[in-house]
Design a protein around this motif. Structure first.
Motif, mmCIF file in Angstrom:
data_model
loop_
_atom_site.group_PDB
_atom_site.id
_atom_site.type_symbol
_atom_site.label_atom_id
_atom_site.label_comp_id
_atom_site.label_asym_id
_atom_site.label_seq_id
_atom_site.Cartn_x
_atom_site.Cartn_y
_atom_site.Cartn_z
ATOM 1 N N LEU A 189 -47.386 -101.269 65.235
ATOM 2 C CA LEU A 189 -48.453 -101.154 66.235
ATOM 3 C C LEU A 189 -49.111 -102.516 66.456
ATOM 4 O O LEU A 189 -49.449 -102.873 67.588
ATOM 5 N N HIS A 190 -49.258 -103.282 65.401
ATOM 6 C CA HIS A 190 -49.879 -104.603 65.532
ATOM 7 C C HIS A 190 -49.056 -105.508 66.442
ATOM 8 O O HIS A 190 -49.630 -106.288 67.227
ATOM 9 N N GLU A 191 -47.743 -105.425 66.370
ATOM 10 C CA GLU A 191 -46.900 -106.260 67.226
ATOM 11 C C GLU A 191 -47.148 -105.978 68.700
ATOM 12 O O GLU A 191 -47.170 -106.880 69.541
ATOM 13 N N ILE A 192 -47.352 -104.708 69.025
ATOM 14 C CA ILE A 192 -47.643 -104.347 70.417
ATOM 15 C C ILE A 192 -49.026 -104.839 70.822
ATOM 16 O O ILE A 192 -49.207 -105.418 71.898
ATOM 17 N N MET A 193 -50.015 -104.619 69.958
ATOM 18 C CA MET A 193 -51.376 -105.061 70.260
ATOM 19 C C MET A 193 -51.432 -106.571 70.442
ATOM 20 O O MET A 193 -52.163 -107.087 71.297
ATOM 21 N N LYS A 194 -50.656 -107.280 69.659
ATOM 22 C CA LYS A 194 -50.653 -108.747 69.731
ATOM 23 C C LYS A 194 -50.146 -109.236 71.085
ATOM 24 O O LYS A 194 -50.622 -110.244 71.613
ATOM 25 N N ARG A 195 -49.219 -108.515 71.664
ATOM 26 C CA ARG A 195 -48.680 -108.895 72.975
ATOM 27 C C ARG A 195 -49.742 -108.836 74.061
ATOM 28 O O ARG A 195 -49.745 -109.628 74.993
ATOM 29 N N SER A 202 -60.612 -108.003 66.493
ATOM 30 C CA SER A 202 -60.015 -108.926 65.529
ATOM 31 C C SER A 202 -59.085 -108.140 64.610
ATOM 32 O O SER A 202 -59.402 -107.017 64.187
ATOM 33 N N PHE A 203 -57.930 -108.729 64.322
ATOM 34 C CA PHE A 203 -56.918 -108.107 63.461
ATOM 35 C C PHE A 203 -56.695 -109.030 62.267
ATOM 36 O O PHE A 203 -56.350 -110.206 62.436
ATOM 37 N N VAL A 204 -56.872 -108.503 61.088
ATOM 38 C CA VAL A 204 -56.742 -109.298 59.869
ATOM 39 C C VAL A 204 -55.701 -108.661 58.965
ATOM 40 O O VAL A 204 -55.819 -107.481 58.593
ATOM 41 N N GLY A 205 -54.670 -109.442 58.631
ATOM 42 C CA GLY A 205 -53.633 -108.940 57.745
ATOM 43 C C GLY A 205 -54.173 -108.710 56.345
ATOM 44 O O GLY A 205 -54.924 -109.544 55.815
ATOM 45 N N LEU A 206 -53.808 -107.577 55.742
ATOM 46 C CA LEU A 206 -54.252 -107.274 54.388
ATOM 47 C C LEU A 206 -53.254 -107.842 53.386
ATOM 48 O O LEU A 206 -52.046 -107.826 53.618
ATOM 49 N N GLY A 207 -53.773 -108.326 52.286
ATOM 50 C CA GLY A 207 -52.896 -108.904 51.272
ATOM 51 C C GLY A 207 -51.955 -107.883 50.669
ATOM 52 O O GLY A 207 -50.820 -108.176 50.320
ATOM 53 N N LYS A 208 -52.436 -106.635 50.589
ATOM 54 C CA LYS A 208 -51.632 -105.573 49.995
ATOM 55 C C LYS A 208 -50.779 -104.922 51.083
ATOM 56 O O LYS A 208 -51.283 -104.304 51.998
ATOM 57 N N LYS A 209 -49.455 -105.081 50.972
ATOM 58 C CA LYS A 209 -48.556 -104.478 51.938
ATOM 59 C C LYS A 209 -48.031 -103.152 51.405
ATOM 60 O O LYS A 209 -48.018 -102.904 50.210
ATOM 61 N N GLN A 210 -47.609 -102.293 52.350
ATOM 62 C CA GLN A 210 -47.102 -100.984 51.962
ATOM 63 C C GLN A 210 -45.640 -101.108 51.522
ATOM 64 O O GLN A 210 -44.793 -101.565 52.291
ATOM 65 N N PRO A 211 -45.309 -100.738 50.283
ATOM 66 C CA PRO A 211 -43.916 -100.818 49.831
ATOM 67 C C PRO A 211 -43.001 -99.933 50.677
ATOM 68 O O PRO A 211 -43.349 -98.817 51.038
ATOM 69 N N PRO A 219 -46.210 -104.705 56.655
ATOM 70 C CA PRO A 219 -47.543 -105.306 56.833
ATOM 71 C C PRO A 219 -48.566 -104.322 57.383
ATOM 72 O O PRO A 219 -48.238 -103.458 58.207
ATOM 73 N N VAL A 220 -49.798 -104.469 56.915
ATOM 74 C CA VAL A 220 -50.903 -103.612 57.342
ATOM 75 C C VAL A 220 -52.064 -104.509 57.752
ATOM 76 O O VAL A 220 -52.326 -105.527 57.103
ATOM 77 N N TYR A 221 -52.787 -104.128 58.819
ATOM 78 C CA TYR A 221 -53.867 -104.949 59.362
ATOM 79 C C TYR A 221 -55.143 -104.126 59.508
ATOM 80 O O TYR A 221 -55.098 -102.964 59.905
ATOM 81 N N SER A 222 -56.255 -104.758 59.209
ATOM 82 C CA SER A 222 -57.541 -104.120 59.498
ATOM 83 C C SER A 222 -57.944 -104.475 60.928
ATOM 84 O O SER A 222 -57.569 -105.525 61.450
ATOM 85 N N VAL A 223 -58.710 -103.591 61.557
ATOM 86 C CA VAL A 223 -59.135 -103.772 62.948
ATOM 87 C C VAL A 223 -60.652 -103.651 63.024
ATOM 88 O O VAL A 223 -61.233 -102.704 62.488
ATOM 89 N N VAL A 224 -61.282 -104.604 63.718
ATOM 90 C CA VAL A 224 -62.732 -104.568 63.910
ATOM 91 C C VAL A 224 -63.034 -104.926 65.359
ATOM 92 O O VAL A 224 -62.433 -105.859 65.914
ATOM 93 N N ARG A 225 -63.930 -104.187 65.976
ATOM 94 C CA ARG A 225 -64.385 -104.545 67.322
ATOM 95 C C ARG A 225 -65.520 -105.545 67.192
ATOM 96 O O ARG A 225 -66.495 -105.298 66.475
#
Length: 407
Positions: A189-195, A202-211, A219-225
């Motif tokens: 979903l982040h790849e689409i939003m980035k386009r 703001s999208f911030v990548g989390l250090g902890k990725k989902q195995p 990769p997992v990202y936090s989202v804030v308006r």
């Protein structure tokens, strides 16, 4: 539906076989997948934080039901307002998806996903006001979303839909990575939003990725308006339109009348109707004798008065009314449990346009009200209160609010 724990019986209380609108008898219901049942969509999951621990402390089963009822129906109303299709509630979680996101070039559809998620987070304040009014514990929750292939199953007789597939599973897995009252999205979903370069977020990548198996991680990202005001306004518009006393056993979560979910701009853009023949005043004072005196002052002038000696009951009444129901609040400042200043802040959060008069015998009243937005020292009447002065002040504030000027 947190991936890290199973829901206990208390958490699942609202969804007994008898009551759940999504339970069906396998002998009479059949699900099927049509050739067109699969596709690529944005899927969202919103889940309460620590619900098992919260409900374990609630001995009253009716209160547990009410707790989930308020939360789930508010979530469903907000999701539908942004074009989402609500699928089901799973314990204390709600699953929904956005049909228009099947087209990855539809920028509007993906922007609505972000607006929906941030409005749901902004609604946290209003939901907790409603819960507090019912003497229920506050709630925190997480939202997770991702994009990918899903299978849509339909029941033959009822036509209800369910979702299956890895995208749904991933939403459940990454949900626990969100902060309480926060949002996370998966890498696809982040790849689409980035386009689309949505600069409001703001999208911030989390250090902890989902195995994902032995060699890969997701990769997992936090989202804030960045500006929370539009999200808060959207949440307020929807939350004030919900049915006051929904029944959980009704067709979920779709208990809101369809017309109630149509966009409206009257709640935020204006405060009250132009002509009101009998203005309604909320009067709150913990001393019954004083309350009776001021109620008689107001009713003798033709005002409709709803009087309360208990702040919680006043809060509960306010939370269940339509916007603009009360033309004026008359609040004593010194009251037990919730004082007048605290009560006003809670009511103001629900209806930003509500007007107030404070009554107090305290010497430091001016300093106290100076911290409240939109309140002036002239909005305070000191006890003992002269009847004529009190009525003049009430009339002036109500007339100015109806004419659109400041009191």
């Amino acid at each position: 539906m947190n991936a890290t724990h199973d829901h206990d019986d208390a958490a699942a209380a609202p969804l007994t076989d008898k009551e759940s609108p999504f339970e069906f008898d396998i002998r009479t219901e059949e699900i099927y997948f049509s050739d067109q049942s699969n596709g690529y969509y944005c899927v969202c999951l919103v889940d309460i934080v620590n619900s098992s621990q919260i409900t374990a402390k609630m001995a009253d089963g009716n209160k547990i039901r009410k707790y989930y009822e308020i939360f789930l129906n508010a979530m469903a109303a907000l999701a539908k307002n942004f074009g989402a299709k609500v699928i089901k509630n799973i314990g204390d979680a709600l699953l929904f998806y956005f049909p228009d996101t099947s087209d990855t070039e539809n920028m509007t559809a993906f922007k609505e996903v972000l607006e929906c998620c941030t409005a749901i987070i902004a609604a946290h304040e209003f939901i907790n006001i409603r819960l507090e009014a019912e003497a229920l514990p506050s709630v925190s929750y997480r939202i997770s979303a991702d994009y990918g292939r899903v299978e849509v199953a339909t029941t033959v007789t009822s036509g209800r839909e369910d979702l299956f597939g890895p995208t749904v599973n991933m939403c459940a897995k990454i949900n626990s990575q969100a902060e309480p009252n926060g949002i996370v999205i998966g890498g696809d979903l982040h790849e689409i939003m980035k386009r689309f370069s949505f600069k409001e977020y703001s999208f911030v990548g989390l250090g902890k990725k989902q195995p994902m198996g032995v060699k890969y991680s997701y990769p997992v990202y936090s989202v804030v308006r960045k500006d929370e005001v539009p999200a808060r306004d959207s949440a307020l518009n929807v939350f004030k339109r919900e049915t006051p006393k929904p029944k959980l056993g009704e067709e979920t979560i779709s208990i809101y009348p369809p017309k109630a979910l149509q966009p409206r701009d009257d709640i935020i853009s204006r405060s009250y109707p132009e002509q009101i023949s009998h203005p309604t005043i909320m009067l709150v004072d913990d001393e019954p004798d004083i309350l009776s005196i001021f109620k008689s002052y107001l009713t003798s002038e033709g005002y409709k008065v709803e009087a309360f000696t208990d702040s919680y009951r006043a809060l509960q009444s306010f939370a269940r009314t339509e916007p603009g129901h009360y033309d004026l609040l008359v609040l004593d400042i010194r009251m037990p449990t919730i004082n007048g200043l605290q009560l006003y802040q809670r009511l103001k959060a629900v209806d930003p346009y509500v007007k107030v008069i404070f009554m107090s015998a305290l010497e430091a009243t001016d300093e106290l009200v100076s911290i409240l937005e939109g309140v002036k020292t002239t909005d305070v009447i000191r006890k003992p209160i002269d009847r004529k002065h009190f009525i003049q002040k009430v009339k002036a504030i109500i007339e100015s609010s109806h004419s659109g000027t400041n009191s």
